[in-house]
Write an enzyme that holds these catalytic residues in place. Structure first.
Site, PDB file in Angstrom:
ATOM      1  N   ILE A 105     -13.421 -22.432 -49.138  1.00 49.52           N
ATOM      2  CA  ILE A 105     -13.078 -21.026 -49.530  1.00 49.52           C
ATOM      3  C   ILE A 105     -14.349 -20.140 -49.579  1.00 49.52           C
ATOM      4  O   ILE A 105     -15.590 -20.515 -50.044  1.00 49.52           O
ATOM      5  CB  ILE A 105     -12.260 -20.909 -50.925  1.00 49.52           C
ATOM      6  CG1 ILE A 105     -11.953 -19.470 -51.297  1.00 49.52           C
ATOM      7  CG2 ILE A 105     -12.951 -21.356 -52.176  1.00 49.52           C
ATOM      8  CD1 ILE A 105     -10.815 -19.150 -52.337  1.00 49.52           C
ATOM      9  N   CYS A 106     -14.342 -18.889 -49.299  1.00 50.15           N
ATOM     10  CA  CYS A 106     -15.318 -17.807 -49.489  1.00 50.15           C
ATOM     11  C   CYS A 106     -16.514 -18.137 -48.354  1.00 50.15           C
ATOM     12  O   CYS A 106     -16.279 -18.349 -47.283  1.00 50.15           O
ATOM     13  CB  CYS A 106     -15.681 -17.744 -50.824  1.00 50.15           C
ATOM     14  SG  CYS A 106     -16.496 -16.038 -51.359  1.00 50.15           S
TER      15      CYS A 106
END
Length: 180
Positions: A105-106
């Site tokens: 994620i991210c």
């Protein structure tokens, strides 16, 4: 299923570690905090220090073979530190070599870029990683969650903390499929 959560000793975005960790526990999995050094990691809330968490296992002393899946939380500094550590990069690559599911994620896909595992895949991330992903042979998409299966294991990616619910639901579903 044992799930590795790989972080650097500092720089991980706390909510991107704790929410997926709790989701994994709630689903009956065993989350394991893996880092490049023993002791504790320092999490952050954006640029501010947050909580510390004890390291369970150290890269180089553990193996992807002892886990059913890998979660890579973000934070700007976390993946930047990880991609500079050869053992961490090899640990990530080993999940793909074994066909084990991975979730990132991210900013975490920076570590995937370094491990040379995004070529031919569609994934999402924090928008500033688009060029890096494209230069590494991946296709960047602006979606809340993206599940890619190019035959070498499934990859689940999300853009940001606002996507955590969808990210957790998706990686838990994909990891459960891999266990079956």
């Amino acid at each position: 299923m044992r799930i590795a959560f790989l972080t650097a000793p500092e720089g991980v975005e706390q909510i991107e570690l704790t929410e997926p960790w709790q989701a994994a526990k709630d689903a009956g999995h065993e989350p394991v905090l893996v880092s490049t050094k023993s002791g504790e990691i320092q999490a952050f809330d954006h640029l501010d220090k947050a909580d510390t968490f004890p390291v369970d296992e150290v890269v180089g002393e553990t193996s992807a073979g002892s886990f059913g899946g890998l979660v890579l939380p973000g934070g700007v500094a976390n993946p930047d530190f990880l991609r500079m550590d050869e053992k961490a990069v090899a640990f990530v690559r080993d999940f793909f070599d074994r066909g084990r599911p991975v979730a990132a994620i991210c900013h975490a896909p920076w570590t995937l870029v370094e491990a040379d595992v995004v070529r031919g895949r569609e994934l999402t991330s924090w928008p500033s990683l688009q060029t890096d992903i494209r230069n590494a042979g991946g296709t960047w998409v602006d979606e809340q969650v993206k599940i890619d299966d190019n035959g070498a294991g499934k990859l689940v990616t999300s853009r940001k903390p606002d996507d955590l619910k969808a990210f957790c639901d998706a990686f838990l579903h994909v990891f459960a499929e891999g266990a079956g």
